[in-house]
Motif scaffolding. Structure first.
Motif, PDB file in Angstrom:
ATOM      1  N   ASP A 282       0.834  -1.199  -0.141  1.00  0.00           N
ATOM      2  CA  ASP A 282       0.035   0.193   0.010  1.00  0.00           C
ATOM      3  C   ASP A 282       1.000   1.323   0.032  1.00  0.00           C
ATOM      4  O   ASP A 282       0.373   2.264  -0.313  1.00  0.00           O
TER       5      ASP A 282
ATOM      6  N   ARG B 237      -1.548   0.671  10.095  1.00  0.00           N
ATOM      7  CA  ARG B 237      -2.924   0.452   9.325  1.00  0.00           C
ATOM      8  C   ARG B 237      -3.881   0.590  10.200  1.00  0.00           C
ATOM      9  O   ARG B 237      -4.869  -0.273   9.987  1.00  0.00           O
TER      10      ARG B 237
ATOM     11  N   ASN C  16      -7.564   0.509   8.475  1.00  0.00           N
ATOM     12  CA  ASN C  16      -8.140  -0.396   8.017  1.00  0.00           C
ATOM     13  C   ASN C  16      -8.549  -1.410   9.369  1.00  0.00           C
ATOM     14  O   ASN C  16      -9.642  -2.314   9.259  1.00  0.00           O
TER      15      ASN C  16
ATOM     16  N   LYS D 230      -0.004   4.815   4.527  1.00  0.00           N
ATOM     17  CA  LYS D 230      -0.307   3.513   3.883  1.00  0.00           C
ATOM     18  C   LYS D 230      -1.776   3.815   3.564  1.00  0.00           C
ATOM     19  O   LYS D 230      -2.180   2.942   2.636  1.00  0.00           O
ATOM     20  N   THR D 231      -2.405   4.658   4.298  1.00  0.00           N
ATOM     21  CA  THR D 231      -3.971   5.082   4.048  1.00  0.00           C
ATOM     22  C   THR D 231      -4.285   5.829   2.737  1.00  0.00           C
ATOM     23  O   THR D 231      -5.066   5.736   2.062  1.00  0.00           O
TER      24      THR D 231
ATOM     25  N   ALA E 165      -9.904   3.377   3.708  1.00  0.00           N
ATOM     26  CA  ALA E 165      -9.379   2.192   4.188  1.00  0.00           C
ATOM     27  C   ALA E 165     -10.488   1.098   3.986  1.00  0.00           C
ATOM     28  O   ALA E 165     -10.265   0.142   3.665  1.00  0.00           O
TER      29      ALA E 165
ATOM     30  N   ASN F 161      -6.431  -4.996   4.375  1.00  0.00           N
ATOM     31  CA  ASN F 161      -6.177  -4.688   3.036  1.00  0.00           C
ATOM     32  C   ASN F 161      -5.208  -5.672   2.602  1.00  0.00           C
ATOM     33  O   ASN F 161      -4.304  -5.481   1.624  1.00  0.00           O
TER      34      ASN F 161
END
Lengths: 338, 338, 338, 338
Positions: free
Chosen positions: B6, B175, B178, B205-206, B261, B290
């Motif tokens: 990601d 994360r 997520n 990462k989002t 997310a 994810n």
């Protein structure tokens, strides 16, 4: 009239546009993207050589400390000026990154190391005397902390003295562009051609968001794997490196970084001239770049503040005023009219 | 079809727009700007409290290591899962930032610490036994390294066990969004309400460029000055902080981070379903966020690669596929058609 | 005629006898033995208080660095004289033990910190200014590196200034006995009664094999558990501690340590007088303890060497001559006859 | 009946006599004395080679940590058994001395690393993968923490695997003499002839006061200057080194160290036999040296304690009993009579 610091300025619009431009599609992480790859060509042009490796980080403190930690073991010392940024303003970053190495502070006017002091420090090094920490690196700063510029010949001379004594040479170039504009030297002439082994080339103060480049020249390239490991371990291997590389490419394109520094330098001279027209103003250091260190009448200082200017008092009774790429020409008239 | 990570995704356009928006005029440096100040209100809403302090950095590794270094002295240890990012993927950052502290690795399925293992580790702590390094922090990760989510109750339970044993609790939320989407919990429920003392809240990462927030809750706020000193000294006090804060504000606005997310999580479920329709596919871990960890026929793996998919083989003979906010829905049909 | 160092001397016979005496039967390890316990009473007598904790180590460098590492965090600095042993002769031990803390070097004649310089350094401390490393400890040395003694009143005065500024006070007493003999003060008067928080009390140079005691006074006793953890981790928790404690007990018995220092001091005065009778001899510093810093005619220096004397040239063109507990009175006549 | 630890024993009288013998006249400091010089010949005889450098310290923890810090950079890891002394009992010394390096813990019965586990760890090393810390040293222990001895062939085999993978090999020989006596190997066969690069040769547990020797073999001698700098900086360069060297010379003279270890080993076998004659006693590990790990009936444990025996319970429900050079033969009858 913000003369507090060149880091108070926004980024140049070209930098933001560059971010938008590279914000397309997926790219490999951690510096393996094509933008970071493309930066090599820009740097090769700017540095007039292919014999280098580079790493990007967002912080000048990290750029200096990572560079030094590859040159100075925990049992060694770095020679630097007693007013150097690495000594005064980085909260012990070199000591932290090197694992407890030392800074050995040297005197000299205008934040430039005095040659006799340097020679004495170099002569004192005795790696065989286990009790005392031997200097293993010379770190110079250009533009210096006092806004003065070392001429290229002096850097070359000091680097040569350092090399003869077995030291490596690091150049803190947080305001390198300002020094280049003042001296008329190229980045190559000011760095590897002058004997600099590792350059911390700063673009943040010049007009980027946050972009500093650590450049290893020649034999020091053997430290590149170590540099990356240290960068990773210290949180300076951002996954989306392309946004750092894009800033650098934008700054080097058409020598934007030099134009921005030229503007900042010019404004500093103009502001300095305007201040000096007020009686009682005395420049503490010559204005080579974008920083003015001046004593001023209390009246003038107050008038400036009333006119909306921000600037810091400096140790020793003077004031520091810093211009940036976006300092408007109008400030000159304002100061003149006080 | 990039399932490599990601972090390979670009930033969401709203993030770039936010940078452009704050790129106006001068602002105080080093976090004293108004944008960084404005972030407090966003965070207060997201975290449902005012009892916190926060610091921004561009790196998840730094976010974790800085947080841990304020909780764990050089003579102490951090309990974490043996597959935790801080143990496996940060090149010794916790050891570096803490000045030589230790990680004590605990087992458990799905990269979640097993309760019996945790209890045994906590029971073994004897601060009076000078020879052995006592654990002083419990670090949990949600979403875990295996893409599974701890339910809020488990975090609360583990935090409670840790506190009873005198430990602080850190949550690596690289994360986090997520995990929130999967569990339906709020960020408050997953953090301070569950007993988390320090949260590393990740937005990179989002969908951000590079934006991680260290949040100190309640009594841990007493560490804020130390956190800033450590941030400065490690090169994580960028002069132009507004560009970090703007990313965070953009991500929290309208709960964009949760929407992004949710999309990534949905894609992962869809990709996972599509893969599982191929015989021979076996999920190694449930798909909570994810990330997909699956064994696949060699044939399917090859077909995926031929169709342009990138993904990594994983220790133990499986593959890891990661989706992002920008993973297009079309990949599902492509995988279905293989 | 060995004037090279007081560490070149053997141990006093009473020390060897003490080792033989405790070399009987088994004893608990790591400082839990009865001899180490018995030392408390000796120390209580010498220090005129019960309000202390103590730790033994064989190295003066470790004694200083361990003490400082409990007072100075990695983000802090220690104020000391620029010629202090911790700055010049310990190869970066304070930086290593503190995890990258700094020494801030202060000037002053005779290796004694100048009061104005100290006041300026204290006034400059601004813990709220995150960029600069704030001093958190004042480390004094008595006897100083130049063989001079701070009077008790000056230590008390400096400690008071330091405490007002929020600093702790450490005293490097590698040659404490020599300073006590010269000033006539007791160990209590020179340490906790004068405001010293942590004392590194050295006995090695006085006549032990290798025995240094770290003493935490009053509120600093809260650091005792940390001190032991740091001692363990740095290899300064010897399993058979009784052999260190026995040395200390022997040295304190009947104030042997003071007698030995008195002899060494007397010899230094006699040697100094004898040297000064030769024209061209100039004392660079007053001879308060067992060290002489003198300029001498080349002829005298050569004659001394021919007569078998060993001593070191010192930076600045002088020589250093050190006497010990075992320097024979005959050297005076020998020097007189040159 | 003190079975608590071999460090609870006094020193052998020959050691004290040796101290008395060298306690004559002045000697150069910091390892430049003639006694430390004389040790070279003793070591050359014991090690059957001249191709080594050596350093003395009083602490086994320091001996291990200094050795490892010369082999493992801050960005690297040391492979060792999960029960190794360096992992369990040294309060993070390797992490401290190496500047934040890691220990990577490997399993295996009897505190001996399992070959398959070692091979897997070696195979996983990928120095090009910057995120994960690569192992750079293999540290073995003989006698192990469970009192078992690696045969020489196994050390040679493991060293060969480690070297093929680019690692250096360290041997923690805190109880080396016990392992030599058990296996019948010479110190040379167990160290450099088997591929050991650096040996921490312990004499404290064997019968010295506090004496450990770090020995660099062959190419690793290039690290000697670094070793000395690190020793100085960590307080392990005692000024009066002769008293450490004298202990070592006394222990090697007439192979006293091996005789003392032979006695301790024999006593352990005898005690073990006597315990096993009581029903319900079960040896958890074979008794190769001077340590017994046994499960015992509560009744036997109580009777032992009533008879005046001291020993520790051990994790897993067993007890540890350690014999020393001075364990009297009478304990066997005492145990038999319970």
């Amino acid at each position: 009239m913000d003369f507090s610091s060149d880091t108070a300025a926004p980024a140049h619009p070209a930098v933001i546009e560059a971010l938008a431009r590279v914000n397309e599609g997926n790219q490999p992480s951690y510096g393996n993207d094509s933008v970071t790859g493309d930066l090599r060509a820009s740097l090769a042009r700017v540095l007039e050589t292919d014999d280098f490796d580079y790493w990007l980080c967002a912080s000048g403190t990290a750029s200096n400390a990572l560079a030094l930690s590859c040159l100075c073991p925990p049992t060694g010392a770095v020679l630097c000026h007693e007013e150097a940024h690495i000594a005064r303003d980085e909260r012990g970053a070199p000591e932290f990154f090197s694992g407890g190495g030392k800074l050995q502070l040297l005197g000299g006017d205008g934040a430039q190391i005095d040659e006799a002091v340097l020679r004495e420090a170099l002569a004192r090094i005795d790696p065989g005397f286990v009790h005392e920490t031997p200097a293993q690196v010379l770190s110079l700063t250009n533009l210096t902390e006092n806004g003065t510029a070392y001429p290229v010949e002096q850097i070359r001379h000091y680097a040569s003295l350092a090399h003869e004594a077995g030291l490596s040479v690091h150049l803190d170039g947080a305001r390198l562009a300002n020094a280049l504009v003042h001296t008329g030297a190229t980045a190559a002439e000011m760095s590897w051609k002058a004997g600099v082994d590792v350059l911390s080339l700063g673009l943040t103060k010049t007009g980027a968001i946050g972009c500093e480049i650590i450049i290893l020249f020649g034999q020091t390239r053997s430290k590149f794997a170590e540099l990356k490991a240290r960068a990773k371990r210290s949180g300076h291997m951002p996954p989306k490196m392309r946004y750092l590389a894009a800033q650098a490419i934008a700054m080097f394109e058409g020598d934007l970084w030099l134009s921005l520094a030229a503007t900042a330098n010019q404004r500093a001279r103009q502001v300095s001239d305007a201040l000096c027209r007020h009686s009682g103003t005395l420049l503490v250091h010559p204005v080579h770049g974008n920083e003015i260190f001046a004593r001023m009448d209390d009246g003038l200082a107050s008038s400036l503040r009333e006119a909306g200017a921000t600037f810091y008092p400096w140790p020793g009774g003077s004031y520091r005023l810093v211009t940036g790429w976006n300092t408007p020409e109008t400030v000159i008239d304002t100061i003149g009219s006080l």
